[in-house]
Design a protein around this motif. Structure first.
Motif, PDB file in Angstrom:
ATOM      1  N   VAL A 256       0.828  -1.204   0.000  1.00 55.29           N
ATOM      2  CA  VAL A 256       0.000   0.000   0.000  1.00 55.29           C
ATOM      3  C   VAL A 256       0.864   1.257   0.000  1.00 55.29           C
ATOM      4  O   VAL A 256       0.474   2.301  -0.510  1.00 55.29           O
ATOM      5  CB  VAL A 256      -0.934   0.009   1.224  1.00 55.29           C
ATOM      6  N   LYS A 257       2.047   1.154   0.557  1.00 59.10           N
ATOM      7  CA  LYS A 257       2.901   2.322   0.766  1.00 59.10           C
ATOM      8  C   LYS A 257       3.578   2.760  -0.534  1.00 59.10           C
ATOM      9  O   LYS A 257       3.663   2.007  -1.484  1.00 59.10           O
ATOM     10  CB  LYS A 257       3.961   1.996   1.825  1.00 59.10           C
ATOM     11  N   GLY A 258       4.048   3.990  -0.528  1.00 59.57           N
ATOM     12  CA  GLY A 258       4.824   4.457  -1.675  1.00 59.57           C
ATOM     13  C   GLY A 258       4.285   5.691  -2.362  1.00 59.57           C
ATOM     14  O   GLY A 258       4.992   6.346  -3.131  1.00 59.57           O
ATOM     15  N   ASP A 259       3.022   6.061  -2.084  1.00 59.07           N
ATOM     16  CA  ASP A 259       2.445   7.251  -2.706  1.00 59.07           C
ATOM     17  C   ASP A 259       2.992   8.496  -1.997  1.00 59.07           C
ATOM     18  O   ASP A 259       2.740   8.707  -0.815  1.00 59.07           O
ATOM     19  CB  ASP A 259       0.921   7.206  -2.594  1.00 59.07           C
ATOM     20  N   ILE A 260       3.753   9.317  -2.714  1.00 63.84           N
ATOM     21  CA  ILE A 260       4.314  10.532  -2.128  1.00 63.84           C
ATOM     22  C   ILE A 260       3.762  11.773  -2.831  1.00 63.84           C
ATOM     23  O   ILE A 260       4.427  12.797  -2.953  1.00 63.84           O
ATOM     24  CB  ILE A 260       5.851  10.527  -2.175  1.00 63.84           C
ATOM     25  N   SER A 261       2.521  11.670  -3.290  1.00 63.04           N
ATOM     26  CA  SER A 261       1.900  12.796  -3.993  1.00 63.04           C
ATOM     27  C   SER A 261       1.754  14.020  -3.097  1.00 63.04           C
ATOM     28  O   SER A 261       1.630  15.140  -3.581  1.00 63.04           O
ATOM     29  CB  SER A 261       0.534  12.384  -4.544  1.00 63.04           C
ATOM     30  N   MET A 262       1.767  13.839  -1.769  1.00 64.77           N
ATOM     31  CA  MET A 262       1.690  14.946  -0.828  1.00 64.77           C
ATOM     32  C   MET A 262       3.055  15.256  -0.243  1.00 64.77           C
ATOM     33  O   MET A 262       3.166  15.918   0.790  1.00 64.77           O
ATOM     34  CB  MET A 262       0.692  14.621   0.299  1.00 64.77           C
ATOM     35  N   GLY A 263       4.115  14.771  -0.917  1.00 65.36           N
ATOM     36  CA  GLY A 263       5.459  14.928  -0.395  1.00 65.36           C
ATOM     37  C   GLY A 263       5.810  13.770   0.507  1.00 65.36           C
ATOM     38  O   GLY A 263       4.975  12.923   0.830  1.00 65.36           O
ATOM     39  N   ILE A 264       7.059  13.710   0.906  1.00 66.04           N
ATOM     40  CA  ILE A 264       7.495  12.639   1.798  1.00 66.04           C
ATOM     41  C   ILE A 264       6.982  12.931   3.198  1.00 66.04           C
ATOM     42  O   ILE A 264       7.367  13.910   3.825  1.00 66.04           O
ATOM     43  CB  ILE A 264       9.031  12.519   1.797  1.00 66.04           C
ATOM     44  N   ARG A 265       6.094  12.072   3.675  1.00 64.49           N
ATOM     45  CA  ARG A 265       5.459  12.265   4.974  1.00 64.49           C
ATOM     46  C   ARG A 265       5.687  11.040   5.841  1.00 64.49           C
ATOM     47  O   ARG A 265       5.594   9.907   5.374  1.00 64.49           O
ATOM     48  CB  ARG A 265       3.951  12.493   4.802  1.00 64.49           C
ATOM     49  N   ASN A 266       5.973  11.277   7.123  1.00 62.08           N
ATOM     50  CA  ASN A 266       6.122  10.185   8.075  1.00 62.08           C
ATOM     51  C   ASN A 266       4.843   9.927   8.859  1.00 62.08           C
ATOM     52  O   ASN A 266       4.693   8.879   9.482  1.00 62.08           O
ATOM     53  CB  ASN A 266       7.256  10.498   9.067  1.00 62.08           C
ATOM     54  N   ASP A 267       3.931  10.891   8.824  1.00 54.29           N
ATOM     55  CA  ASP A 267       2.750  10.796   9.673  1.00 54.29           C
ATOM     56  C   ASP A 267       1.571  10.106   9.017  1.00 54.29           C
ATOM     57  O   ASP A 267       0.635   9.699   9.707  1.00 54.29           O
ATOM     58  CB  ASP A 267       2.334  12.187  10.149  1.00 54.29           C
ATOM     59  N   ILE A 268       1.577   9.988   7.683  1.00 53.35           N
ATOM     60  CA  ILE A 268       0.459   9.354   7.001  1.00 53.35           C
ATOM     61  C   ILE A 268       0.929   8.372   5.945  1.00 53.35           C
ATOM     62  O   ILE A 268       2.048   8.459   5.444  1.00 53.35           O
ATOM     63  CB  ILE A 268      -0.459  10.393   6.315  1.00 53.35           C
ATOM     64  N   ILE A 269       0.052   7.442   5.639  1.00 53.13           N
ATOM     65  CA  ILE A 269       0.221   6.555   4.485  1.00 53.13           C
ATOM     66  C   ILE A 269      -0.980   6.790   3.584  1.00 53.13           C
ATOM     67  O   ILE A 269      -2.126   6.657   4.024  1.00 53.13           O
ATOM     68  CB  ILE A 269       0.292   5.079   4.908  1.00 53.13           C
ATOM     69  N   ILE A 270      -0.730   7.179   2.352  1.00 52.82           N
ATOM     70  CA  ILE A 270      -1.812   7.445   1.413  1.00 52.82           C
ATOM     71  C   ILE A 270      -2.262   6.136   0.784  1.00 52.82           C
ATOM     72  O   ILE A 270      -1.454   5.400   0.214  1.00 52.82           O
ATOM     73  CB  ILE A 270      -1.358   8.427   0.323  1.00 52.82           C
ATOM     74  N   ALA A 271      -3.541   5.824   0.919  1.00 51.48           N
ATOM     75  CA  ALA A 271      -4.104   4.593   0.355  1.00 51.48           C
ATOM     76  C   ALA A 271      -5.236   4.969  -0.583  1.00 51.48           C
ATOM     77  O   ALA A 271      -6.184   5.648  -0.189  1.00 51.48           O
ATOM     78  CB  ALA A 271      -4.623   3.680   1.466  1.00 51.48           C
ATOM     79  N   SER A 272      -5.149   4.546  -1.824  1.00 52.05           N
ATOM     80  CA  SER A 272      -6.178   4.907  -2.792  1.00 52.05           C
ATOM     81  C   SER A 272      -6.371   3.793  -3.816  1.00 52.05           C
ATOM     82  O   SER A 272      -5.535   2.893  -3.941  1.00 52.05           O
ATOM     83  CB  SER A 272      -5.800   6.209  -3.511  1.00 52.05           C
ATOM     84  N   GLY A 273      -7.489   3.867  -4.523  1.00 57.74           N
ATOM     85  CA  GLY A 273      -7.771   2.896  -5.577  1.00 57.74           C
ATOM     86  C   GLY A 273      -7.859   1.476  -5.056  1.00 57.74           C
ATOM     87  O   GLY A 273      -8.427   1.211  -3.986  1.00 57.74           O
ATOM     88  N   GLU A 274      -7.274   0.562  -5.798  1.00 59.60           N
ATOM     89  CA  GLU A 274      -7.323  -0.854  -5.422  1.00 59.60           C
ATOM     90  C   GLU A 274      -6.585  -1.129  -4.122  1.00 59.60           C
ATOM     91  O   GLU A 274      -6.864  -2.119  -3.450  1.00 59.60           O
ATOM     92  CB  GLU A 274      -6.742  -1.700  -6.550  1.00 59.60           C
ATOM     93  N   ARG A 275      -5.635  -0.255  -3.764  1.00 62.34           N
ATOM     94  CA  ARG A 275      -4.851  -0.471  -2.545  1.00 62.34           C
ATOM     95  C   ARG A 275      -5.592  -0.047  -1.288  1.00 62.34           C
ATOM     96  O   ARG A 275      -5.170  -0.366  -0.174  1.00 62.34           O
ATOM     97  CB  ARG A 275      -3.531   0.296  -2.636  1.00 62.34           C
ATOM     98  N   PHE A 276      -6.682   0.684  -1.449  1.00 61.39           N
ATOM     99  CA  PHE A 276      -7.379   1.214  -0.291  1.00 61.39           C
ATOM    100  C   PHE A 276      -7.896   0.109   0.628  1.00 61.39           C
ATOM    101  O   PHE A 276      -7.700   0.149   1.841  1.00 61.39           O
ATOM    102  CB  PHE A 276      -8.529   2.107  -0.754  1.00 61.39           C
TER     103      PHE A 276
END
Length: 348
Positions: A256-276
């Motif tokens: 699920v990890k790897g989306d850095i569309s909001m910049g490199i963040r340590n506080d959140i993991i962005i989950a979208s689409g099929e990975r949600f």
């Protein structure tokens, strides 16, 4: 006492002397100055034995204040709540989109908008940083967050020549850690400690009152207009507070990890689409930045029907004001958790 580790980073190559508005290369410093820098890690404060001057290491170098500031401007609406909580001399703040579920007509966070109005806090701008608006407030200290939607880092080079400019992040700190740092660098140690102690008593009372829902917990912000959301990690203020209360944060698969569309963040993991769906691994889901109607939105998501928390109806919204945690919103969060899970405890 709650304990949060200050993060360290690589040593930087120059010192910033803000009140002189002059940047000095380390190669031109005396050995004693170099030794001082090497002893400080990022966000660490050093105080003169007489109280002033005080220095703090930032990602932009060593910031030194010769005396306590009297006109602070915060470009980060997230940091402003903590500054208000310790009664810092905050005269103006960046703001977000006004008249929303989380923000007042001035664009200030609803949890502290009344206090801001009482203290005459001026909104600088809504969302988009504006250097001219900042300059017009005649600040003697400017505070910037390096990350997040309220970051004004693109103005740093311009603002640092106007007033001492402190760069400090909130994505890897609780509001309590921020309050301690602000208290140390601004000379407001007693105010910071008083607020923290009051909050810690509330945390302990909440911990003793509630019965935890099934663990582990997925703590997240769900975006109803998009198939996905942001999962809070143990590096977030939300995650740290939950863990202090006894919650166990559910793990998120590496896939699920790897989306850095909001910049490199340590506080959140962005989950979208099929990975949600793969990201929702908790037996309980806590929805941050959400009112109760958002619970049904999540339950109705066709991607999540096989999730255990959905099947067992363990989905709880914890308030619109929990996207950014400061003293005020964190206190509200504790009240809501007590309301959600304290009654069950009382019936045991």
């Amino acid at each position: 006492m709650l304990f949060y580790r200050l993060l360290s980073t690589k040593k930087l190559s120059y010192l910033l002397f803000p009140l002189m508005l002059l940047t000095v290369s380390l190669t031109g410093c005396e050995d004693s100055d170099t030794e001082t820098e090497t002893q400080l890690s990022i966000d660490q404060v050093e105080k003169n034995q007489g109280g002033w001057p005080r220095s703090i290491m930032t990602s932009k170098g060593l910031l030194t204040l010769q005396q306590a500031p009297k006109r602070i401007v915060s470009t980060s609406v997230t940091l402003s709540g903590t500054l208000l909580a310790i009664n810092a001399p905050l005269v103006a703040s960046g703001a977000t989109m006004p008249n929303t579920s989380v923000a007042s007509e001035q664009g200030f966070m609803r949890q502290w908008s009344a206090i801001a109005k009482e203290r005459g806090l001026v909104p600088l701008y809504n969302t988009e940083p504006n250097a001219e608006a900042i300059i017009q407030t005649n600040p003697d200290l400017i505070i910037i967050s390096p990350t997040g939607g309220d970051s004004a880092m693109k103005l740093y080079e311009q603002l640092k020549d106007i007033a001492p400019t402190l760069v400090i992040g909130y994505d890897n700190k609780s509001w309590m850690q921020l309050a301690t740092i602000f208290g140390d660098i601004l000379g407001l140690e007693s105010q910071a400690q008083t607020v923290i102690q009051e909050f810690e008593k509330q945390v302990e009372q909440t911990k003793q009152t509630i019965q935890l829902p099934p663990q582990p917990t997925t703590a997240m912000v769900y975006y109803r207009d998009a198939t996905g959301g942001n999962i809070w990690t143990s590096e977030s203020a939300q995650g740290r507070l939950l863990e202090e209360l006894g919650f166990t944060l559910a793990s998120v698969p590496d896939s699920v990890k790897g989306d850095i569309s909001m910049g490199i963040r340590n506080d959140i993991i962005i989950a979208s689409g099929e990975r949600f769906a793969d990201a929702i691994t908790g037996k309980t889901v806590l929805l941050f930045s959400a009112a109760k109607d958002r619970e049904q939105d999540l339950k109705d998501n066709s991607y999540l029907k096989s999730s255990e928390a959905i099947q067992t109806n363990q989905v709880y919204a914890v308030g619109n004001d929990t996207f950014r945690l400061d003293y005020y919103s964190a206190s509200n969060l504790l009240t809501r958790l007590t309301s959600l899970f304290g009654t069950k405890h009382d019936q045991q």
